[in-house]
Each structure stands twice: as structure tokens, then as C-alpha cells.
Motif scaffolding. Structure first.
Motif, short mmCIF file in Angstrom:
data_model
loop_
_atom_site.label_atom_id
_atom_site.label_comp_id
_atom_site.label_asym_id
_atom_site.label_seq_id
_atom_site.Cartn_x
_atom_site.Cartn_y
_atom_site.Cartn_z
N LEU A 5 0.84 -1.20 0.05
CA LEU A 5 0.02 -0.06 0.18
C LEU A 5 0.86 1.27 0.10
O LEU A 5 1.86 1.32 0.67
CB LEU A 5 -0.91 0.03 1.21
CG LEU A 5 -1.84 -1.16 1.38
CD1 LEU A 5 -2.52 -0.93 3.04
CD2 LEU A 5 -2.92 -1.00 0.44
N GLU A 6 0.47 2.43 -0.90
CA GLU A 6 0.88 3.78 -0.81
C GLU A 6 0.78 4.35 0.46
O GLU A 6 1.21 5.01 1.20
CB GLU A 6 0.52 4.64 -1.89
CG GLU A 6 0.95 5.81 -1.94
CD GLU A 6 -0.05 7.00 -2.88
OE1 GLU A 6 0.54 8.33 -2.54
OE2 GLU A 6 -0.73 6.35 -3.60
N MET A 7 -0.58 3.72 1.12
CA MET A 7 -1.23 4.64 2.34
C MET A 7 -0.55 4.07 3.70
O MET A 7 -0.79 4.56 4.48
CB MET A 7 -2.64 4.06 2.31
CG MET A 7 -3.45 4.60 1.04
SD MET A 7 -3.26 3.35 -0.19
CE MET A 7 -3.89 4.11 -1.72
N GLY A 25 8.05 -0.53 6.04
CA GLY A 25 8.79 -1.02 7.26
C GLY A 25 7.68 -1.68 8.07
O GLY A 25 7.94 -2.41 9.18
N HIS A 26 6.29 -1.35 7.71
CA HIS A 26 5.32 -1.67 8.71
C HIS A 26 4.48 -2.70 8.02
O HIS A 26 4.20 -2.87 6.66
CB HIS A 26 4.33 -0.33 9.15
CG HIS A 26 4.97 0.57 9.75
ND1 HIS A 26 5.66 0.43 10.92
CD2 HIS A 26 5.15 1.79 9.45
CE1 HIS A 26 6.44 1.54 11.19
NE2 HIS A 26 6.03 2.43 10.30
N ALA A 51 -0.70 -2.33 13.45
CA ALA A 51 0.44 -3.21 12.48
C ALA A 51 1.22 -2.21 11.40
O ALA A 51 2.32 -2.12 11.39
CB ALA A 51 0.15 -4.32 12.26
N LEU A 52 0.21 -1.41 10.81
CA LEU A 52 0.62 -0.73 9.64
C LEU A 52 0.99 0.84 10.20
O LEU A 52 1.41 1.81 9.16
CB LEU A 52 -0.66 -0.51 8.64
CG LEU A 52 -0.89 -2.04 7.96
CD1 LEU A 52 -2.15 -1.91 7.15
CD2 LEU A 52 0.31 -2.59 6.98
N VAL A 55 0.07 -7.61 4.51
CA VAL A 55 -0.14 -6.32 4.13
C VAL A 55 0.97 -5.66 4.22
O VAL A 55 1.51 -5.60 5.49
CB VAL A 55 -1.35 -5.65 4.41
CG1 VAL A 55 -1.95 -4.40 3.78
CG2 VAL A 55 -2.77 -6.66 4.23
N LEU A 56 1.79 -4.93 3.47
CA LEU A 56 3.04 -4.05 3.51
C LEU A 56 2.96 -2.67 3.26
O LEU A 56 2.29 -2.27 2.31
CB LEU A 56 4.31 -4.83 2.92
CG LEU A 56 4.26 -6.30 2.67
CD1 LEU A 56 5.26 -6.70 1.75
CD2 LEU A 56 4.57 -6.88 4.00
N GLY A 57 3.63 -2.01 4.21
CA GLY A 57 3.63 -0.62 3.83
C GLY A 57 4.39 -0.32 2.76
O GLY A 57 5.58 -1.03 2.78
#
Length: 274
Positions: A83-85, A89-90, A107-108, A134-136
Motif C-alpha cells: 500500500l502507498e497508504m 517497514g510496517h 501494525a501498519l 499487507v505491507l506499507g
């Protein structure tokens, strides 16, 4: 409402799906998905990475993203969601599949001041429920000043692409930014694209699966966005959601340009002029 996050097969009635998504996204009226969406993603397979570009103020585009995640999960093809949002690192990777929204947001390190949770929660939670991380992907705000001053970034794009990026930043700020500030703002945009590309390249993937990026349309453009920073051995497909009518230039930037209903006219520059 948890059952609404799952799709039993790759084929499901669009009217029902749109109504459910509208409810979950908090829309006053049902959101109409483009014809054939999300099944049209099958034409892009196989792909290591799919970049899905949205218009941030188009609820139908967030509904498309939720439907895309649900469909990819149902097909067993989603290995990670970037996600761009959320900042790089999160991740939700350490969360159990039954984690609640509060845990996913924590978590994000989701910042509601920058990105409202409501439009994106269905896509995020569909991945969490399927044990898909789901990755930042965005550049951390703490790194933006350094990026702004990093003159090495000026050569990261070919000259024509760099000029196009500068013009896009100028127009995106309604021609109100002093010219002296533009190079630094362009570097931040490029650093954000590079950050998302690095997250995508490092994301877990298995044979036959894909990593999906959700980001603003400008970030996924082939000519100057995230694809410019991805390893060349990756099979990358680009989807650019359009509101009202697809721009002709999109044909060279994307593999797919699904069109949603036109948004009401508004002067997006008015707040900046104030």
C-alpha cells in the motif's frame, strides 16, 4: 460482516458485490464496478506484480481494489498486498488471520490524518483474513527531507521522464509552488516510487502468485512511476482506474484501464489557493 470479505469462487454477481462493497465502504449509494471487474485481471496473468492505480477521491476505485483483493485471494493468487497508504517497514505479517481492524491499523501504523481508513479497510482486511501480508510501501515521512536534498535522484529517470514528472508535480500543486521548490518535490515523488518498488521486489511470492500494489495513478505509470525502479526480470502489469473516460495516453502506460462513473465536477485547487 466478516463473511462479506470472502468470495467463494472467481465468479460472483456484480450487483451483489457492488452493494456489499458500498455498504462496507460507507457509500450512500451502491458503487458500480466496471464491466468484467475483477475477472478481467485473469488476462494479466501470470504476473509477478500488478500495480493498481487509483484516483484517491473516487470511491468506485477503492471498491475495485477491494474486489481485486477478494478475487485474487479466492483464486489463490495473492502473495502480498503493498500500500502507498502506509509507510515502508510496517506490516501485518505477524498478525493472525482473525485479527481485528484495530490490530491491522496498529501494525501498519496507519495515519488517519493522511489516509482515511474507511475506504481501504475492506481490501486490507480481506488480505489479513486470508493470511496474506499487507505491507506499507511509502517513503517514511522521516526520510522525506533527505530525499528532497538528494541530487542523485535527479538522474534516476531519463530526461524526458524527469521533465514529465516535474510538470506533473507542478500541475498537481495547481501551479502554485515556487519554481525553486519543484526539484525537491520531484525528488520526494521519485523516492516514494523507489520505496514502493523496493517493497514490492522484497515481498514474499510463490510460483503462480502475484504481489498487488494499491497506489495513486501517478505512481504506477510505466514511463516515470514505480515500474522504472523495479528489477527488469519481473513480469509487471499495470492497471489504471479511470473516472468518466479513459485518457488516450493511458494506452501506453497501462495494460488495463477500467472506467468507472464520472465524478461530480469540483475545483481541487480551491483549498490550495486559500
Amino acid at each position: 460482516m466478516k463473511t462479506a470479505l470472502f468470495v467463494a469462487s472467481g465468479r460472483w454477481p456484480h450487483a451483489i458485490a457492488a452493494a456489499v462493497l458500498a455498504l462496507l465502504l460507507g457509500c450512500a449509494a451502491p458503487v458500480r464496478l466496471p464491466g468484467g471487474w475483477p475477472e478481467s485481471l485473469a488476462a494479466l496473468m501470470p504476473a509477478d506484480i500488478i500495480l493498481l492505480g487509483e484516483q484517491h477521491d473516487a470511491p468506485a476505485h477503492q471498491a475495485m481494489e477491494a474486489a481485486a483483493v477478494q478475487w485474487l485471494v479466492a483464486q489463490g493468487r495473492l502473495s502480498a498486498l503493498v500500500l502507498e497508504m502506509a509507510e515502508a517497514g510496517h506490516s501485518t505479517a505477524a498478525l493472525p488471520a482473525d485479527a481485528d481492524e484495530a490490530s491491522a491499523r496498529a501494525a501498519l501504523v496507519w495515519d488517519e490524518r493522511l489516509w482515511p481508513w474507511q475506504p481501504y479497510k475492506v481490501a486490507v482486511m480481506a488480505a489479513v483474513r486470508a493470511a496474506v501480508p499487507v505491507l506499507g510501501g511509502n517513503l517514511p515521512r522521516a526520510a522525506m527531507r533527505t530525499a528532497m536534498q538528494d541530487e542523485a535522484l535527479d538522474a534516476a529517470l531519463p530526461p524526458a521522464a524527469h521533465s514529465a514528472q516535474l510538470q506533473a508535480v507542478r500541475e498537481g500543486h495547481c501551479d502554485l509552488l515556487p519554481e525553486a521548490q519543484l526539484p525537491g518535490m520531484v525528488r520526494i515523488q521519485m523516492a516514494r516510487d523507489r520505496s514502493m518498488a523496493r517493497t514490492l521486489a522484497a515481498a514474499p511470492r510463490a510460483p503462480g502468485q502475484t504481489v498487488l500494489l494499491i497506489a495513486g495513478a501517478g505512481h504506477v505509470l510505466r514511463s516515470r512511476g514505480v515500474p522504472q525502479y523495479l528489477p527488469r526480470n519481473f513480469e509487471v502489469k499495470v492497471v489504471l482506474a479511470q473516472s468518466g473516460k479513459a485518457q488516450p495516453a493511458i494506452e501506453i502506460e497501462a495494460d488495463l484501464a477500467p472506467v468507472t462513473a464520472e465524478l461530480p465536477p469540483q475545483d481541487a485547487c480551491a483549498p490550495l489557493r486559500k
